[in-house]
Design a protein around this motif. Structure first.
Motif, PDB file in Angstrom:
ATOM      1  N   GLY A 156       0.810  -1.215   0.000  1.00 46.63           N
ATOM      2  CA  GLY A 156       0.000   0.000   0.000  1.00 46.63           C
ATOM      3  C   GLY A 156       0.837   1.256   0.000  1.00 46.63           C
ATOM      4  N   LYS A 157       1.939   1.256   0.759  1.00 46.10           N
ATOM      5  CA  LYS A 157       2.819   2.426   0.836  1.00 46.10           C
ATOM      6  C   LYS A 157       3.591   2.671  -0.459  1.00 46.10           C
ATOM      7  CE  LYS A 157       1.934   3.896   4.951  1.00 46.10           C
ATOM      8  NZ  LYS A 157       1.296   5.231   5.121  1.00 46.10           N
ATOM      9  N   LEU A 158       3.709   1.648  -1.299  1.00 40.67           N
ATOM     10  CA  LEU A 158       4.455   1.797  -2.552  1.00 40.67           C
ATOM     11  C   LEU A 158       3.648   2.532  -3.626  1.00 40.67           C
ATOM     12  CD1 LEU A 158       6.212  -1.696  -2.804  1.00 40.67           C
ATOM     13  CD2 LEU A 158       7.234   0.502  -2.169  1.00 40.67           C
ATOM     14  N   LYS A 159       2.366   2.790  -3.351  1.00 37.95           N
ATOM     15  CA  LYS A 159       1.503   3.532  -4.283  1.00 37.95           C
ATOM     16  C   LYS A 159       1.533   2.899  -5.677  1.00 37.95           C
ATOM     17  CE  LYS A 159       0.650   6.616  -1.091  1.00 37.95           C
ATOM     18  NZ  LYS A 159      -0.675   6.660  -0.429  1.00 37.95           N
ATOM     19  N   LEU A 160       1.034   1.695  -5.762  1.00 37.95           N
ATOM     20  CA  LEU A 160       1.154   0.909  -6.990  1.00 37.95           C
ATOM     21  C   LEU A 160      -0.099   0.947  -7.865  1.00 37.95           C
ATOM     22  CD1 LEU A 160       2.818  -2.192  -5.309  1.00 37.95           C
ATOM     23  CD2 LEU A 160       3.959  -0.465  -6.707  1.00 37.95           C
ATOM     24  N   GLU A 161      -1.025   1.829  -7.533  1.00 35.90           N
ATOM     25  CA  GLU A 161      -2.268   1.878  -8.304  1.00 35.90           C
ATOM     26  C   GLU A 161      -2.029   2.097  -9.803  1.00 35.90           C
ATOM     27  OE1 GLU A 161      -3.433   2.492  -4.142  1.00 35.90           O
ATOM     28  OE2 GLU A 161      -1.841   3.278  -5.431  1.00 35.90           O
ATOM     29  N   LYS A 162      -0.968   2.823 -10.146  1.00 35.68           N
ATOM     30  CA  LYS A 162      -0.685   3.114 -11.555  1.00 35.68           C
ATOM     31  C   LYS A 162      -0.319   1.863 -12.345  1.00 35.68           C
ATOM     32  CE  LYS A 162       4.153   4.282 -10.576  1.00 35.68           C
ATOM     33  NZ  LYS A 162       5.194   5.338 -10.642  1.00 35.68           N
ATOM     34  N   HIS A 163       0.014   0.788 -11.625  1.00 33.15           N
ATOM     35  CA  HIS A 163       0.383  -0.456 -12.290  1.00 33.15           C
ATOM     36  C   HIS A 163      -0.795  -1.422 -12.420  1.00 33.15           C
ATOM     37  CE1 HIS A 163       4.552   0.677 -12.379  1.00 33.15           C
ATOM     38  NE2 HIS A 163       4.592   0.833 -11.065  1.00 33.15           N
ATOM     39  N   LEU A 164      -1.981  -0.987 -12.006  1.00 36.82           N
ATOM     40  CA  LEU A 164      -3.175  -1.770 -12.264  1.00 36.82           C
ATOM     41  C   LEU A 164      -3.588  -1.590 -13.720  1.00 36.82           C
ATOM     42  CD1 LEU A 164      -5.189  -0.908  -9.026  1.00 36.82           C
ATOM     43  CD2 LEU A 164      -4.192  -3.126  -9.581  1.00 36.82           C
ATOM     44  N   SER A 165      -4.411  -2.483 -14.211  1.00 38.21           N
ATOM     45  CA  SER A 165      -4.859  -2.381 -15.601  1.00 38.21           C
ATOM     46  C   SER A 165      -5.727  -1.130 -15.771  1.00 38.21           C
ATOM     47  CB  SER A 165      -5.652  -3.632 -15.980  1.00 38.21           C
ATOM     48  OG  SER A 165      -6.882  -3.664 -15.260  1.00 38.21           O
ATOM     49  N   PRO A 166      -5.832  -0.604 -16.994  1.00 40.20           N
ATOM     50  CA  PRO A 166      -6.667   0.582 -17.226  1.00 40.20           C
ATOM     51  C   PRO A 166      -8.104   0.398 -16.748  1.00 40.20           C
ATOM     52  CG  PRO A 166      -5.293   0.140 -19.136  1.00 40.20           C
ATOM     53  CD  PRO A 166      -5.106  -1.014 -18.204  1.00 40.20           C
ATOM     54  N   TRP A 167      -8.640  -0.814 -16.911  1.00 37.69           N
ATOM     55  CA  TRP A 167     -10.014  -1.053 -16.456  1.00 37.69           C
ATOM     56  C   TRP A 167     -10.130  -0.866 -14.957  1.00 37.69           C
ATOM     57  CZ3 TRP A 167     -11.663  -5.177 -13.238  1.00 37.69           C
ATOM     58  CH2 TRP A 167     -13.053  -5.233 -13.050  1.00 37.69           C
ATOM     59  N   LEU A 301       3.758  -5.063 -11.473  1.00 36.25           N
ATOM     60  CA  LEU A 301       3.074  -5.119 -10.183  1.00 36.25           C
ATOM     61  C   LEU A 301       3.041  -6.555  -9.660  1.00 36.25           C
ATOM     62  CD1 LEU A 301       1.517  -3.950  -7.872  1.00 36.25           C
ATOM     63  CD2 LEU A 301      -0.546  -3.920  -9.284  1.00 36.25           C
ATOM     64  N   ILE A 302       2.822  -7.517 -10.543  1.00 35.16           N
ATOM     65  CA  ILE A 302       2.829  -8.915 -10.133  1.00 35.16           C
ATOM     66  C   ILE A 302       4.199  -9.294  -9.571  1.00 35.16           C
ATOM     67  CG2 ILE A 302       2.668 -11.308 -10.945  1.00 35.16           C
ATOM     68  CD1 ILE A 302       0.570 -10.334 -12.964  1.00 35.16           C
ATOM     69  N   ALA A 303       5.267  -8.830 -10.239  1.00 36.67           N
ATOM     70  CA  ALA A 303       6.627  -9.129  -9.772  1.00 36.67           C
ATOM     71  C   ALA A 303       6.885  -8.500  -8.410  1.00 36.67           C
ATOM     72  CB  ALA A 303       7.650  -8.639 -10.789  1.00 36.67           C
ATOM     73  N   ILE A 304       6.415  -7.262  -8.215  1.00 30.65           N
ATOM     74  CA  ILE A 304       6.583  -6.592  -6.923  1.00 30.65           C
ATOM     75  C   ILE A 304       5.802  -7.338  -5.840  1.00 30.65           C
ATOM     76  CG2 ILE A 304       6.077  -4.481  -5.620  1.00 30.65           C
ATOM     77  CD1 ILE A 304       6.548  -2.919  -8.237  1.00 30.65           C
ATOM     78  N   PHE A 305       4.566  -7.723  -6.150  1.00 29.43           N
ATOM     79  CA  PHE A 305       3.724  -8.467  -5.213  1.00 29.43           C
ATOM     80  C   PHE A 305       4.396  -9.773  -4.804  1.00 29.43           C
ATOM     81  CE2 PHE A 305       0.321 -11.806  -4.991  1.00 29.43           C
ATOM     82  CZ  PHE A 305      -0.124 -11.503  -3.716  1.00 29.43           C
TER      83      PHE A 305
END
Length: 324
Positions: A156-167, A301-305
């Motif tokens: 959550g602290k990494l602010k990864l929302e930008k790596h979610l799919s456009p949808w 994002l998957i790799a970070i997760f």
């Protein structure tokens, strides 16, 4: 507690089937009969108890509560605890992950659920109690929930929302609070038949995995010499835990399939923390899960997760080895 069952297994294998005690086949079959019956009994009891919990705290109610309330960090605990009481493997947790995101729940809190759900559930708890005892089970459950909280918080602290799919990003940007569903008021006695039915369905769903897992464990228990695994993942090897996690990540199974194998690992000399780290990697991180997550995440994002969760699992493995 299960002395009667051990006596039953001994009688069935050594007297009824007339297989000599102390032989490899006799030991393997005894292990199979004893563990299968014991795990099924514990599984029914615990799935029934968890069914009562789930009937009063449905998914939509939890999701709406988490999305509408500022809980000052406790949302990670609630999400991880909810993940622990839901009987999902890593792949079946993904649809709920999507539902949480659509409900407007912060990504880190959603990750806390996704991490804990496959690691800790009633199936794993029932089998863990039967195999390793209450103390190890309590530590395992606590560490699984803590792992979800820490992993979710970091992600959550990494602010990864930008790596979610456009949808998914569109869903997050326009998320509307859903109205609470009208919950039918049922008495406990009226809920009980559906709770029992759900418990039987859960057992039916994992029965084959239990049989296969215990069967593999029985073969290993009876036919693999003591000390075989110590040569590769011994307590003396400081890198045993990360090696076990790396070996476990490409594999895929649920708790019912892998726990009997973990039990034999421990019996053959592998430290329990190393064995549980391997189990967590197999259950909580898998290629099928990554494929499903690709629908809502980028590969980065998957790799970070996977990296964050694998690191937390490795740390928990070392901690387990110190405690147990």
């Amino acid at each position: 507690m299960f002395d009667w069952l051990q006596n039953l297994s001994d009688w069935l294998i050594y007297s009824v089937f007339n297989i000599a005690q102390g032989t490899k086949l006799g030991d393997a079959l005894n292990f199979f009969v004893y563990d299968t019956i014991k795990i099924l009994i514990l599984l029914f009891i615990i799935t029934t108890v968890m069914g009562v919990v789930n009937s009063y705290f449905p998914v939509d109610k939890i999701r709406n509560y988490l999305s509408r309330n500022k809980l000052f960090g406790l949302e990670y605990l609630f999400a991880s605890t909810f993940g622990a009481i839901t009987p999902f493997c890593s792949c079946s947790s993904v649809p709920l992950f999507i539902g949480f995101v659509k409900g407007g729940i912060p990504l880190g809190v959603t990750f806390a659920f996704l991490i804990t759900s496959p690691l800790v559930n009633e199936v794993a708890i029932a089998m863990f109690i039967g195999m390793f005892g209450l103390k190890a089970t309590l530590i395992y459950v606590s560490s699984g929930i803590l792992l979800g909280m820490i992993g979710g918080y970091i992600l959550g602290k990494l602010k990864l929302e930008k790596h979610l799919s456009p949808w998914v990003q569109g869903v997050l940007a326009n998320a509307e609070k859903e109205s609470d569903l009208q919950e039918e008021k049922l008495t406990f006695s009226k809920r009980l038949p559906s709770i029992f039915r759900e418990a039987f369905l859960i057992i039916k769903g994992v029965f084959l995995y239990i049989i296969i897992g215990i069967g593999i464990g029985a073969m290993m228990h009876g036919f693999i010499p003591t000390g075989f695994f110590e040569a590769y993942i011994s307590k003396e090897n400081p890198f045993a835990v990360p090696i076990a996690v790396i070996l476990g990540v490409p594999m895929y199974s649920n708790a019912a399939g892998v726990l009997p194998i973990i039990q034999v690992f421990v019996q053959k000399g592998i430290p329990i923390g190393t064995a549980i780290a391997f189990m967590m990697a197999v259950v909580g991180l898998s290629i099928p899960e990554a494929t499903m997550l690709k629908k809502v995440m980028t590969w980065k994002l998957i790799a970070i997760f996977f990296g964050v969760v694998a690191t937390c699992i490795i740390i928990s493995g070392y901690v387990f080895n110190l405690i147990l």
